[in-house]
Write a protein that holds these residues in place. Structure first.
Motif, PDB file in Angstrom:
ATOM      1  N   GLY A 269       0.830  -1.202   0.000  1.00 24.89           N
ATOM      2  CA  GLY A 269       0.000   0.000   0.000  1.00 24.89           C
ATOM      3  C   GLY A 269       0.856   1.240   0.000  1.00 24.89           C
ATOM      4  O   GLY A 269       0.573   2.232  -0.675  1.00 24.89           O
TER       5      GLY A 269
ATOM      6  N   TYR B  52       2.156   1.879  -3.405  1.00 22.81           N
ATOM      7  CA  TYR B  52       1.105   2.460  -4.252  1.00 22.81           C
ATOM      8  C   TYR B  52       0.965   3.950  -4.006  1.00 22.81           C
ATOM      9  O   TYR B  52       0.898   4.768  -4.928  1.00 22.81           O
ATOM     10  CB  TYR B  52      -0.246   1.802  -3.945  1.00 22.81           C
ATOM     11  CG  TYR B  52      -0.405   0.414  -4.531  1.00 22.81           C
ATOM     12  CD1 TYR B  52      -1.311  -0.491  -3.970  1.00 22.81           C
ATOM     13  CD2 TYR B  52       0.322   0.008  -5.640  1.00 22.81           C
ATOM     14  CE1 TYR B  52      -1.475  -1.746  -4.494  1.00 22.81           C
ATOM     15  CE2 TYR B  52       0.182  -1.241  -6.169  1.00 22.81           C
ATOM     16  CZ  TYR B  52      -0.727  -2.137  -5.591  1.00 22.81           C
ATOM     17  OH  TYR B  52      -0.887  -3.378  -6.113  1.00 22.81           O
ATOM     18  N   VAL B  53       0.945   4.306  -2.758  1.00 22.06           N
ATOM     19  CA  VAL B  53       0.756   5.725  -2.429  1.00 22.06           C
ATOM     20  C   VAL B  53       1.920   6.543  -2.945  1.00 22.06           C
ATOM     21  O   VAL B  53       1.748   7.632  -3.506  1.00 22.06           O
ATOM     22  CB  VAL B  53       0.586   5.865  -0.892  1.00 22.06           C
ATOM     23  CG1 VAL B  53       0.774   7.305  -0.477  1.00 22.06           C
ATOM     24  CG2 VAL B  53      -0.775   5.360  -0.471  1.00 22.06           C
TER      25      VAL B  53
ATOM     26  N   PHE C 120       1.731   6.975  -6.604  1.00 17.99           N
ATOM     27  CA  PHE C 120       0.684   7.939  -6.961  1.00 17.99           C
ATOM     28  C   PHE C 120       1.172   9.359  -6.794  1.00 17.99           C
ATOM     29  O   PHE C 120       1.039  10.205  -7.677  1.00 17.99           O
ATOM     30  CB  PHE C 120      -0.539   7.648  -6.067  1.00 17.99           C
ATOM     31  CG  PHE C 120      -1.650   8.608  -6.289  1.00 17.99           C
ATOM     32  CD1 PHE C 120      -1.955   9.583  -5.344  1.00 17.99           C
ATOM     33  CD2 PHE C 120      -2.395   8.560  -7.460  1.00 17.99           C
ATOM     34  CE1 PHE C 120      -2.993  10.461  -5.559  1.00 17.99           C
ATOM     35  CE2 PHE C 120      -3.419   9.442  -7.673  1.00 17.99           C
ATOM     36  CZ  PHE C 120      -3.723  10.401  -6.717  1.00 17.99           C
ATOM     37  N   PHE C 121       1.780   9.658  -5.639  1.00 24.00           N
ATOM     38  CA  PHE C 121       2.240  11.036  -5.440  1.00 24.00           C
ATOM     39  C   PHE C 121       3.399  11.381  -6.358  1.00 24.00           C
ATOM     40  O   PHE C 121       3.570  12.527  -6.780  1.00 24.00           O
ATOM     41  CB  PHE C 121       2.621  11.247  -3.973  1.00 24.00           C
ATOM     42  CG  PHE C 121       1.410  11.473  -3.112  1.00 24.00           C
ATOM     43  CD1 PHE C 121       1.053  10.563  -2.115  1.00 24.00           C
ATOM     44  CD2 PHE C 121       0.598  12.578  -3.318  1.00 24.00           C
ATOM     45  CE1 PHE C 121      -0.069  10.777  -1.337  1.00 24.00           C
ATOM     46  CE2 PHE C 121      -0.522  12.783  -2.547  1.00 24.00           C
ATOM     47  CZ  PHE C 121      -0.855  11.876  -1.551  1.00 24.00           C
TER      48      PHE C 121
END
Lengths: 599, 127
Positions: free
Chosen positions: B3, B6-7, B10-11
């Motif tokens: 997770g 993923y974060v 994304f950023f």
């Protein structure tokens, strides 16, 4: 939180046992229900995940689609890489003289046009414009503002002050468009050579400049070439010499009361024209209307280039060509004696000017020096008509001049259709055959440079030009010596400028009448000079139309020796130092010391 | 752990997007500046051409001749004459120094005024 149903609920099991049913069925049923609930929960989760994913795809494609739509709907703007040269892209090349002084250049100006739909108060605008610009009429302008057209030009060029004054009228229908105009900063100098320029295709944001006459039209393609727009066209003219020649020729024309005058100064080795003047002249910034009044001749207009377009009978200046050809063919030498008593061809009898008598015979040199018609006629008959014609053609006297002016090809020399002996004799002393002063200058340059045919040019030429050999160097030198004798002892003694040993030949010809025959009192006087005569470098031809010279008394003299010759002498005296020509002392000492002071 | 990656990814993507956006607009600003400079160069070239025409107009032979005539008392300019060009051999030598005019022994410890040593030019004035 939903309550969890046990697999074997006690109440139903006891109930089933009492009735005698199998309690395992209840367990299987509850297990199946539980599995179904799990399945539906899993499906819900999967549906939710699919929803998120499809939304993400939808968002992405929408973004791309919207961007494509926006890009397609915008009009493309080209990046302007090439805007460094000028705000208006079409630019005409400058014209300069041989030393880089500007003769013609472009200047940014504005034009005035009207969008009639935007005019707020047409009568007031018409009135104010007519007050500002004298050539515009108020009622004419008002009619054009209101007759239904949507666009009209009012003025092609405006000065900044005029533009400010029109701006202060304050009407939104008056609009300015930038354009370039052609400017000739030196005014009337070299007017016939430069010619003039005007506008071709005109638009609101720019206008095309095209040449109208002279070298502007003849070299129009080169001047409009965008690759060469930054490189000025260098002419062979020298601004200082041109100004001096125009000044002295103008003064001479006024003094001799002449109708017109032409002067040409040419370099004999390269054929470059250093100065070419034709008077009366005009201002190429403001070309006069070429339409002539009824009954006027083309030569009366100031636009007429007397040096190139003017075709005149040049008179006795042609005699040297007969002598040179006879020497070239080996028929005579400068000391050969030729009959000067009488000459008659068929029924026609020829006589000398003023009925002078030069004795029974005279040397060829003396014939040229005193300008004897009879002697020259005999020399010409020795040569014969066909050879004489071929020689004159080789010298370029029977063809239009190849100089780079748009008027040059149209100035065809006039010659008689047949060439019997009578024409042979008259052509030898320059009557019955007409040519332009520029052709004469080129022919004299051919003699002066040792016999190579000279092609005159207005463009700068560094090296001597190549041409056919028309006569041998010895014949050319002998001819120049004969011409020198004309100045020292003959008809042109007023041209003997000290230090520049000037050699030349005078020519006086009666002007022909329109219906045939000649005027009694109207002449064209020509003087063709070559200097310095020991090593000739320059040719000067001066031609004056209907001059009236005086010898100091009250008698009017119309021979070239009193009109064209003094003007030519003054011109040589003024331009010699300007060209850096050192006047030569008679006995050139070489490198010795000639004078020392010991105080 | 996954997770977090993923974060972070994304950023990271957001950050790259922001960088591309800023570069794009910086590029446009540069292009606009370049266009402005080219327009300024063109305007200055036009001004130079106008100055050349103005110079040629002020230098035209008619005007210079008129100025010479108007200022004749002050300048006394006349047209050049052939007699003003002469070979060097006809120029006079300067007059030689008189006897005793030059000092026998010059004092070289000080600077020497060479103009004061020469005799006065009998013709006076500049050559």
């Amino acid at each position: 939180m939903t309550t969890r149903t046990p697999l074997r609920p006690l109440a139903r099991i006891l109930d089933a046992r009492e009735k005698g049913e199998n309690p395992d069925l209840i367990e299987r049923e509850n297990l199946r229900a539980r599995h179904e609930a799990m399945k539906s929960r899993a499906m819900g989760r999967a549906r939710f995940r699919l929803g998120i994913l499809s939304f993400a795809f939808f968002a992405a494609f929408t973004t791309i689609g919207v961007q494509m739509g926006l890009t397609a709907s915008q009009t493309p703007v080209e990046p302007r890489q090439e805007a460094g040269k000028s705000t208006i892209s079409a630019q005409r090349a400058d014209i300069t003289d041989r030393n880089g002084n500007v003769l013609a250049t472009n200047m940014l100006t504005h034009s005035l046009y009207v969008q009639t739909a935007d005019l707020v108060d047409p009568p007031r605008v018409a009135r104010e414009l007519a007050a500002l610009f004298p050539e515009l009429k108020e009622d004419e302008l008002l009619r054009r503002f209101t007759d239904g057209r949507s666009f009209l030009w009012v003025r092609k060029v405006l000065s900044p002050e005029q533009m400010q004054a029109v701006h202060e009228i304050g009407d939104p229908g008056l609009l300015f468009g930038p354009r370039e105009m052609r400017l000739y900063p030196n005014g009337t100098l070299a007017a016939h050579i430069l010619g003039g320029a005007s506008f071709g295709a005109e638009g609101v944001s720019s206008a095309e400049l095209i040449g109208v006459a002279g070298i502007e039209k003849a070299m129009d393609t080169r001047l409009r070439d965008p690759a060469l727009a930054g490189e000025p066209l260098a002419l062979s003219l020298d601004l200082t010499l041109q100004a001096t020649m125009e000044e002295v020729l103008g003064a001479g024309m006024v003094m001799m009361n002449a109708k017109g005058a032409a002067g040409i100064l040419m370099n004999v080795h390269t054929g470059e024209i250093l100065a070419m003047a034709s008077l009366p002249d005009f201002d190429p910034n403001d070309r006069p209307n070429p339409v002539l009044p009824k009954g006027a001749e083309p030569a009366d207009s100031p636009l007429f280039n007397r040096a190139v377009q003017g075709v005149y009978e040049l008179g006795s200046t042609f005699k040297i060509f007969a002598a040179a050809q006879a020497m070239e063919l080996g028929l005579v030498t400068p000391e050969t004696e030729v009959n000067t008593a009488a000459l008659s061809v068929g029924k026609k009898r020829f006589s000398e000017f003023d009925n002078k008598n030069y004795g029974p015979v005279a040397t060829v040199s003396k014939i040229i020096a005193v300008s004897s018609n009879i002697g020259t006629g005999h020399i010409a008959l020795m040569i014969g008509g066909e050879r004489q014609q071929a020689f004159l053609k080789d010298l370029g006297l029977l063809d239009p001049s190849p100089v780079e002016l748009v008027e040059a090809p149209g100035a065809k020399p006039l010659r008689p259709p047949k060439w019997p002996d009578v024409v042979t004799v008259t052509a030898a002393f320059g009557h019955g055959i007409s040519s332009s002063p520029l052709n004469l200058a080129a022919a004299y340059a051919t003699i002066a440079n040792g016999g190579i045919k000279v092609t005159p040019t207005l463009l700068q030429r560094d090296a001597p030009m190549k041409g056919i050999r028309v006569m041998s160097p010895q014949v050319a030198a002998d001819s120049v010596a004969m011409l020198r004798r004309v100045v020292t002892e003959g008809t042109a003694t007023l041209a003997d400028v000290e230090g520049y040993s000037v050699a030349g030949k005078t020519g006086t010809a009666d002007k022909p009448k329109k219906g045939g025959g000649y005027y009694d009192d109207k002449v064209v006087n020509t003087f063709a000079a070559v200097f310095p005569s020991d090593a000739p470098q320059y040719v000067l031809v001066i031609s004056m139309d209907e001059p009236e010279g005086t010898s100091g008394g009250s008698e009017v003299r119309r021979t070239a020796g009193w009109t064209a010759v003094p003007v030519a002498a003054e011109i040589i005296k003024r331009i010699g130092p300007l060209m850096g020509l050192r006047p030569q002392v008679e006995a050139a000492p070489g490198n010795e010391v000639t004078a020392v002071r010991n105080d | 752990m996954r997770g977090l990656l993923y974060v972070l990814a994304f950023f990271g993507m957001i950050a790259l997007g922001a960088w591309a956006y800023s570069e794009n607009y910086a590029m446009r600003a540069r292009l606009a500046e370049g266009q402005r400079l080219r327009a300024e160069i063109a305007a200055l070239n036009d001004a130079i051409a106008t100055q050349r025409a103005e110079w040629a107009f002020l230098n035209r032979p008619d005007r210079l001749r008129a100025l010479v005539d108007v200022n004749f008392e002050r300048l006394q300019l006349m047209p050049m004459e052939p007699g003003q060009l002469a070979p060097v051999a006809t120029l006079a030598y300067p007059a030689p120094a008189q006897d005793g005019a030059l000092p026998g022994n010059l004092d070289l410890s000080q600077s020497v005024d060479v103009q004061a040593i020469l005799p006065a030019d009998p013709e006076g004035g500049a050559p």
